[in-house]
Design an enzyme around this catalytic site. Structure first.
Site, PDB file in Angstrom:
ATOM      1  N   TYR A  50       0.830  -1.204   0.000  1.00 52.92           N
ATOM      2  CA  TYR A  50       0.000   0.000   0.000  1.00 52.92           C
ATOM      3  C   TYR A  50       0.868   1.258   0.000  1.00 52.92           C
ATOM      4  CZ  TYR A  50      -3.169   3.644   1.641  1.00 52.92           C
ATOM      5  OH  TYR A  50      -3.883   4.804   1.757  1.00 52.92           O
ATOM      6  N   HIS A  80      -3.383  17.078  -0.928  1.00 56.50           N
ATOM      7  CA  HIS A  80      -3.881  17.131   0.447  1.00 56.50           C
ATOM      8  C   HIS A  80      -3.411  18.375   1.207  1.00 56.50           C
ATOM      9  CE1 HIS A  80      -5.111  13.093  -0.473  1.00 56.50           C
ATOM     10  NE2 HIS A  80      -5.651  12.946   0.724  1.00 56.50           N
ATOM     11  N   ASN A 192       1.072  10.116   7.070  1.00 57.36           N
ATOM     12  CA  ASN A 192       0.342   9.117   7.843  1.00 57.36           C
ATOM     13  C   ASN A 192       0.816   9.151   9.288  1.00 57.36           C
ATOM     14  OD1 ASN A 192      -1.581   7.796   6.384  1.00 57.36           O
ATOM     15  ND2 ASN A 192      -0.302   6.070   5.793  1.00 57.36           N
ATOM     16  N   ARG A 291     -12.457  25.702  50.341  1.00 52.23           N
ATOM     17  CA  ARG A 291     -12.057  24.555  51.180  1.00 52.23           C
ATOM     18  C   ARG A 291     -12.024  23.216  50.447  1.00 52.23           C
ATOM     19  NH1 ARG A 291     -16.957  21.829  53.451  1.00 52.23           N
ATOM     20  NH2 ARG A 291     -18.710  23.281  53.219  1.00 52.23           N
TER      21      ARG A 291
END
Length: 505
Positions: A50, A80, A192, A291
Site C-alpha cells: 500500500y 492534500h 500518515n 475549602r
C-alpha cells in the site's frame, strides 16, 4: 544540544520546544533509518504494498506503474495541502515537526535519511512551515496538516521565517537547504501519523501543568485573604481519600502556607470552649471554592499526569501505515495512524482545564462580591465607591471566557463523521480536539491572570502583604512588578495580557 536517539521524554521535548535547545541525530538513529529504507527498497520489488505501488485510501485497488510511483507521492502531498483557518502557532508547528521526526526515526517507515535531516534543520533554524488549523479528521492521522509539512519538505508552499511569511524556495535558498529526496513512500510516510495532534497535545499538557500550579497558588492566597481554617488541608483529612492527586495537592498547599500568619487553626478558635455565641459571626467553614481545592484540583492533577504519559508513549510509537519491520523482514498493514488515543486525552485535558477556569471564576466572584466575602469593598475597589469601578470591568471578561471554555469542552472524540468514500468510516477528530484544547488553555491563562490581579489588589485592600506566606509573598511581588497598586480606574487589557504572558513563561 539534545541528541535524538531512542526514547524521547516529555522533558526532552520541552527543552527543545520551550527552551529552543538545538537537536542532533545520533549515528545509531541514522543507521536505523537507513536500514529500514534499504530493506523496504529490496522487499517492495514484485509485491503489492500500500502506498508504494498502489493508490491511496479507497483507490488502493489500483496498481501504480513503476514509472509513476514517485510522482504518486508528490500528487498525494500537493492534493492534500488543503487546510484552512488560522495558521498553527510556531510552537505547535515546531512540536509537530519534532514528534514526526521522532516517530520516523524509529526505522518503521522506510524513509530515506534526507527526510529527518531536513526536519532537524527546520527545528534548529526556526523555520516554521505554514500549517492550518482546519483540515484533519485524525483517522489516517493528521493527513492535511502533515501534508502542509511535507509540502515544505519538498521545497514548496510557504513558511514563517524571521517574522515574515515567505515562499519556501526563497528561504531554502537563503539558508542553503535542499528539498528531501522522494524515493519510495516519503509522501505517505510524512502524512500518515498523529504527530500534529500529539505535538500540540504535549504543548497543551506542559502548559496545563503551569495552570494547575498557578491555580493552586491562587487558592492558597485566597485561603490567606479569608483567614481560613487550615484543617481542610490537613494530612489527616485528605489521606482518608485514597486518591494520589488530592493528597499531592493538599501537601503542596500545606507547604505553600507553612509560614503564613493568616491561616488559622480550628482548635484554637472553635474548639477552645470559650465561644458562647448563638449565631456565629465568622463562618464555621468556607465556600467550596476555598475549602474543596484538594478535591477539585486533585483529579485535575492526576489527569494531567495521565495525559502526559499517553502522549509520551505516542511520540515514541510507530504511527504509520504500513509499518516496516526490519527484524521480521515483513511489512504490516493496519491502522497505527488512527488518533483515538490522542483525541481522548485532549478531550480529558480540555475538560479538566475548563474546570480550572471555573474554579478561578468562582474564586474571583467570591472576592468581588462583598455580600459573600464580607471583608472586601465591592469589586475590590480601592478607590471611591460609586465613582471608581475596581475589578468590575474585567469580571465580564473572566465570566464570558469561562463560558466559552464550557462550550469548547464538548467532546470531539465522539464526533466521528465518515468520509473518504466511507473508507474512513470512523475517525478520531484528534487534531480538532488538540486545537480546541489549546484554545481552552489560552482562555484559562486569561481567567487566572484576572484572578491573580484581583488577589493582589485584595491583599493591599486588607494590608496583608507582610502576613503572607513566603511563597505567596513571592508571587505577590512578581505580579506587583507587572501591575502597580491602583485606586483610580485604568485601562486593564494591557495588564491582563502581561500577567498572562508571565504565567505562560
Amino acid at each position: 544540544m539534545k541528541v535524538i536517539r531512542d526514547y524521547l521524554t516529555i522533558n526532552d521535548f520541552a527543552s527543545v520546544i520551550f527552551n529552543n535547545e538545538a537537536i542532533t541525530l545520533d549515528d545509531l538513529l541514522v543507521n536505523r533509518v537507513e536500514k529500514s529504507f534499504n530493506f523496504l527498497k529490496s522487499f517492495s520489488a514484485n509485491k503489492v504494498i500500500y502506498g508504494v505501488n498502489t493508490g491511496f485510501g479507497p483507490m488502493a485497488q489500483y496498481r501504480i506503474q513503476p514509472q509513476d510511483q514517485l510522482q504518486l507521492q508528490y500528487n498525494l502531498i500537493r492534493s492534500h495541502s488543503s487546510g484552512t483557518g488560522n495558521p498553527l502557532s510556531p510552537i505547535h508547528v515546531k512540536a509537530a515537526i519534532l514528534a514526526r521526526l521522532n516517530t520516523l526515526a524509529l526505522g518503521k517507515s522506510g524513509v530515506n535519511v534526507s527526510v529527518i535531516h531536513l526536519m532537524k534543520e527546520l527545528i534548529n533554524r526556526d523555520i516554521t512551515p505554514l500549517i492550518f488549523a482546519h483540515g484533519g479528521v485524525g483517522a489516517s492521522g493528521d493527513l492535511v496538516q502533515l501534508a502542509h509539512l511535507a509540502l515544505i519538505l519538498i521545497g514548496e508552499g510557504e513558511v514563517f521565517y524571521k517574522g515574515e511569511r515567505k515562499a519556501t524556495k526563497e528561504v531554502f535558498k537563503i539558508e542553503g537547504l535542499q528539498p528531501i529526496d522522494v524515493k519510495i513512500r516519503e509522501g505517505l510516510a510524512l502524512m500518515n501519523g498523529t504527530s500534529v495532534m500529539t505535538g500540540i497535545g504535549i504543548v497543551n499538557a506542559l502548559l496545563a501543568d503551569k495552570l494547575v500550579d498557578f491555580s493552586l497558588q491562587a487558592s492558597c492566597m485566597i485561603n490567606e485573604i479569608v483567614q481560613a481554617y487550615d484543617d481542610h488541608l490537613s494530612q489527616e483529612l485528605n489521606n482518608t481519600k485514597l486518591h494520589n492527586g488530592q493528597q499531592v495537592v493538599a501537601q503542596k498547599m500545606r507547604n505553600h502556607l507553612a509560614d503564613s500568619k493568616l491561616t488559622r487553626n480550628r482548635q484554637e478558635h472553635l474548639y477552645s470552649g470559650d465561644n458562647t455565641e448563638e449565631i456565629f459571626k465568622e463562618k464555621v467553614q468556607e465556600y467550596y471554592s476555598i475549602r474543596c481545592v484538594p478535591q477539585i484540583l486533585g483529579p485535575i492533577y492526576d489527569t494531567v499526569l495521565s495525559v502526559k504519559d499517553i502522549l509520551e508513549k505516542e511520540i515514541n510509537s510507530a504511527n504509520d501505515n504500513p509499518v516496516i519491520d526490519v527484524e521480521t523482514e515483513q511489512v504490516y498493514h493496519g491502522g497505527n495512524f488512527h488518533g483515538d488515543y490522542v483525541s481522548l486525552e485532549m478531550d480529558k485535558l480540555k475538560l479538566v482545564i475548563t474546570k480550572v477556569s471555573m474554579l478561578a471564576e468562582r474564586q474571583l466572584n467570591y472576592l468581588l462580591n462583598t455580600k459573600i466575602n464580607e471583608i472586601l469593598p465591592p469589586f475590590v475597589n480601592l478607590g471611591k465607591l460609586g465613582f471608581n469601578f475596581g475589578m468590575q470591568g474585567v469580571q465580564f471578561t473572566a465570566t464570558s471566557t469561562t463560558a466559552e471554555n464550557q462550550a469548547l469542552s464538548t467532546s470531539m472524540y465522539i464526533h466521528s463523521i465518515p468520509n473518504n468514500n466511507d473508507n474512513q468510516d470512523i475517525v478520531s477528530m484528534g487534531t480538532n480536539a488538540a486545537v480546541m484544547c489549546s484554545n481552552v488553555i489560552e482562555n484559562t491563562f486569561e481567567v487566572l491572570a484576572i484572578e491573580l490581579i484581583t488577589i493582589i489588589q485584595a491583599i493591599d485592600a486588607l494590608d496583608y502583604q507582610d502576613k503572607l506566606s513566603s511563597s505567596s509573598k513571592k508571587l505577590y511581588n512578581e505580579i506587583r512588578n507587572i501591575v502597580p497598586v491602583f485606586a483610580e480606574d485604568i485601562v486593564m487589557y494591557p495588564y491582563v495580557n502581561k500577567v498572562k504572558e508571565f504565567l505562560k513563561k
